[in-house]
Design a protein around this motif. Structure first.
Motif, PDB file in Angstrom:
ATOM      1  N   VAL A  82       0.817  -1.218   0.000  1.00  0.00           N
ATOM      2  CA  VAL A  82       0.000   0.000   0.000  1.00  0.00           C
ATOM      3  C   VAL A  82       0.847   1.264   0.000  1.00  0.00           C
ATOM      4  O   VAL A  82       0.527   2.246  -0.665  1.00  0.00           O
ATOM      5  CB  VAL A  82      -0.950  -0.011   1.220  1.00  0.00           C
ATOM      6  CG1 VAL A  82      -1.764   1.275   1.279  1.00  0.00           C
ATOM      7  CG2 VAL A  82      -1.870  -1.215   1.158  1.00  0.00           C
TER       8      VAL A  82
ATOM      9  N   GLU B 245      -3.595   7.911   0.306  1.00  0.00           N
ATOM     10  CA  GLU B 245      -4.448   7.178   1.237  1.00  0.00           C
ATOM     11  C   GLU B 245      -5.092   8.114   2.262  1.00  0.00           C
ATOM     12  O   GLU B 245      -6.291   7.993   2.562  1.00  0.00           O
ATOM     13  CB  GLU B 245      -3.630   6.102   1.959  1.00  0.00           C
ATOM     14  CG  GLU B 245      -3.068   5.016   1.055  1.00  0.00           C
ATOM     15  CD  GLU B 245      -4.154   4.119   0.462  1.00  0.00           C
ATOM     16  OE1 GLU B 245      -5.306   4.146   0.959  1.00  0.00           O
ATOM     17  OE2 GLU B 245      -3.844   3.397  -0.501  1.00  0.00           O
TER      18      GLU B 245
ATOM     19  N   ASN C  38      -9.094   9.115   2.582  1.00  0.00           N
ATOM     20  CA  ASN C  38      -9.807   8.924   3.848  1.00  0.00           C
ATOM     21  C   ASN C  38     -10.583  10.184   4.228  1.00  0.00           C
ATOM     22  O   ASN C  38     -11.715  10.120   4.710  1.00  0.00           O
ATOM     23  CB  ASN C  38      -8.831   8.560   4.968  1.00  0.00           C
ATOM     24  CG  ASN C  38      -8.521   7.076   5.014  1.00  0.00           C
ATOM     25  OD1 ASN C  38      -9.168   6.276   4.352  1.00  0.00           O
ATOM     26  ND2 ASN C  38      -7.521   6.713   5.807  1.00  0.00           N
TER      27      ASN C  38
ATOM     28  N   GLY D 106     -11.585   4.087   0.207  1.00  0.00           N
ATOM     29  CA  GLY D 106     -10.967   3.055   1.025  1.00  0.00           C
ATOM     30  C   GLY D 106     -12.023   2.080   1.504  1.00  0.00           C
ATOM     31  O   GLY D 106     -13.177   2.454   1.703  1.00  0.00           O
TER      32      GLY D 106
ATOM     33  N   ALA E 112      -4.844   0.912   5.216  1.00  0.00           N
ATOM     34  CA  ALA E 112      -4.004   2.088   5.006  1.00  0.00           C
ATOM     35  C   ALA E 112      -3.394   2.602   6.308  1.00  0.00           C
ATOM     36  O   ALA E 112      -2.169   2.730   6.432  1.00  0.00           O
ATOM     37  CB  ALA E 112      -4.805   3.186   4.324  1.00  0.00           C
TER      38      ALA E 112
END
Length: 621
Positions: free
Chosen positions: A23, A33, A37, A97, A102
């Motif tokens: 990731v 990431e 989010n 996500g 993450a």
């Protein structure tokens, strides 16, 4: 003998670091990431700070709805998420996500601190993670939203650290990542600060064109055209750049699926197909493409970083993308609103051309001399009408240069101006360039020819140069697309024989019908020899053999490739003198040809300078 190790469950910290390897590839992956989010949490403002390329600090703060203090510990636990609840949710994912990997992955390779104030709560809370283990947690001060600090990235994994590039390179990747995300979320505000300096600040509610101006140069942005194409429940929209501003790298091709930045070969292929014939092989257009389709018809769970997707209906996706981009490309054509025709003396000279019934080239060849001014010029409404009006008989070639010493003063000189000799040579006396040569219904005026290759035209106050070979290629390709499936053919007195390599037999069989539709009449003489008894009217025997040889060498794959090759071999060449009447005929039909700005190989057909351009060239400005 060495004893084999026992199978064991990996410790949580090691599992998180392995997941981080998938990731968290580099600092820009962390930015991606964390910002995604924030958007999943309903943020309308996201501020990002990066220090030393992201290795020293990555800070992301938003105004989203935050995380409940009691769930902060779960937020950094692997495979813990609020975005899916069951198997059915995996078939229709709408959030960015959903795996819950993450935050724990990032926290396992950095010093990680997350502070959040849950919507409706009076007090914020924080959690601090070191090497994948919770170090501390408790109340904190934060008005709203969530603040995530990632420090000393990869400090506990030096093998990953050594693969990072320079600070400038990593900064640029972080900037590109946030740029790509911001273009898909125009309703939200974004800012990026790197090394203590603000790289950009984007207010909420911008349109796509305005937001792009922050990242792309004005010359590129001015050439962008919007498109919005919908077919059933699939939609492609965005902006596409002019082929004239194409570049040698593909970093300005930005693809999105349901708002998610992706890298997909099939989508890229659809983009390239839309620009087919307008770009050379090493050129890439600028485009921002948003594809929207039902969530249950796309699988985003095929790549750890969710950069790749898989479609249920690939052919429909391809068609919608191509249709949308073609919509933008077609809007770039700023040709005349009326069908161009010849007028004045240009129309008179065009009336001198023979009008055979079929076959041949797309340029006229003079057959008999008639006084100028004898008739009005014709109008052409289609390529078929142009061909039927002005294709010469099969035995009359395209115009060829006269021998040395027979051309002067802008005219082709022959003893006694003998029409029979003119007919035999397939050429004609040039009309004096001083004569009026205006295309009626347009602001085009033909001025002459330069280097026997470029047609010089005045368009209003602009100076225009047109490559005669490239323009004729485009005209011929358009005509072939409309006409060349009829199979018109001229027989050969002595058939052409071509011996095939065993690998070429299958190639020929695959192209057999297409070649026949173009006018090649063929038969097999044994397993590895083909006899060609007829060829297209526009090719001579030598060109026909060359054409078949190239086809057998698999330089072509589709019918359009065959037509493109044939148009190149048939078109008038650079360095070939054209009489004024011939140049006017070419200009007339070229102005009505789709995609006329570029030849079938993607090279430009026309260059244009307005008065301001000329003043700059002469340094008057």
């Amino acid at each position: 003998m060495e004893k084999k190790a026992d199978i064991r469950v990996l410790p949580p910290g090691l599992k998180n670091q392995i997941a981080a390897g998938e990731v968290v590839e580099r600092p820009s992956s962390v930015v991606k990431e964390l910002v995604e989010n924030s958007l999943d949490a309903g943020a309308m403002r996201v501020d990002v700070t990066v220090e030393k390329g992201g290795q020293s600090l990555i800070l992301v703060q938003d105004n989203g709805w935050g995380v409940d203090p009691e769930q902060l510990n779960l937020a950094v636990t692997r495979h813990a998420t609020s975005k899916i609840t069951g198997f059915d949710d995996l078939a229709s994912i709408s959030s960015f996500g959903f795996r819950g990997e993450a935050l724990p992955s990032i926290a396992s390779v950095s010093r990680f601190t997350m502070t959040s104030c849950h919507q409706g709560s009076d007090e914020a809370a924080f959690i601090e993670v070191r090497g994948g283990e919770v170090a501390s947690e408790g109340p904190a001060a934060l008005a709203s939203g969530t603040r995530v600090e990632v420090r000393d990235l990869f400090s506990n994994t030096p093998a990953r650290l050594k693969f990072l590039k320079t600070e400038a390179t990593e900064n640029k990747r972080c900037q590109d990542t946030l740029m790509r995300i911001s273009l898909a979320h125009l309703q939200s505000a974004f800012s990026l600060t790197m090394g203590g300096r603000e790289a950009f600040r984007l207010p909420a509610g911008q349109d796509l064109a305005t937001r792009l101006q922050t990242f792309w140069p004005p010359a590129v942005c001015e050439g962008l055209r919007p498109f919005d194409y919908e077919r059933e429940d699939y939609r492609a929209h965005g902006v596409a750049g002019s082929p004239a501003t194409a570049q040698g790298r593909g970093d300005r091709i930005l693809l999105y699926v349901n708002g998610r930045p992706v890298q997909d070969k099939m989508m890229l292929s659809a983009v390239r197909q839309a620009y087919r014939g307008m770009l050379i092989s090493r050129e890439y257009p600028q485009i921002v493409l948003f594809l929207e389709l039902p969530n249950n018809e796309v699988d985003v769970n095929v790549h750890p970083a969710k950069m790749e997707v898989r479609f249920l209906e690939e052919s429909r996706v391809f068609s919608v993308i191509r249709g949308g981009i073609m919509q933008a490309i077609n809007s770039m054509n700023d040709g005349p609103s009326e069908e161009p025709t010849f007028s004045g003396s240009a129309a008179s000279s065009m009336s001198e051309y023979h009008r055979p019934e079929s076959g041949g080239s797309a340029l006229p060849t003079k057959r008999a001399h008639r006084p100028s001014g004898s008739s009005d010029g014709p109008k052409f409404s289609s390529y078929r009408e142009f061909q039927s009006e002005y294709n010469p008989p099969k035995d009359i070639p395209l115009p060829v240069p006269p021998p040395s010493g027979m051309r002067h003063g802008g005219r082709d000189e022959f003893p006694g101006d003998d029409d029979s000799l003119l007919e035999a040579r397939g050429t004609m006396p040039s009309v004096s360039p001083s004569r009026e040569a205006v295309l009626q219904g347009t602001d085009y005026t033909y001025l002459g020819q330069v280097a026997d290759t470029y047609l010089v035209v005045r368009q209003g106050n602009a100076l225009v140069l047109i490559d005669q070979h490239a323009a004729h290629e485009r005209v011929l390709l358009a005509a072939m697309r409309e006409e060349r499936t009829r199979g018109d053919s001229q027989p050969l007195a002595i058939p052409l024989e071509i011996t095939l390599h065993t690998s070429q037999v299958d190639v020929l069989q695959n192209l057999w019908e297409e070649l026949g539709a173009m006018g090649f009449k063929m038969s097999m003489d044994g397993p590895t020899k083909v006899q060609i008894r007829g060829i297209p009217p526009t090719l001579d025997t030598g060109k026909a053999r060359e054409y078949i040889t190239d086809a057998l060498a698999e330089k072509v794959r589709t019918m359009d490739d065959l037509w493109t090759m044939m148009s190149c071999k048939t078109a008038i060449k650079a360095g070939q003198p054209l009489a004024v009447d011939e140049a006017l005929a070419l200009l007339d039909v070229w102005l009505k040809t789709p995609e006329r700005e570029y030849c079938p190989h993607g090279r430009p057909v026309v260059l244009k300078w307005n008065p301001l351009d000329l003043e700059k060239l002469f340094k008057r400005k």
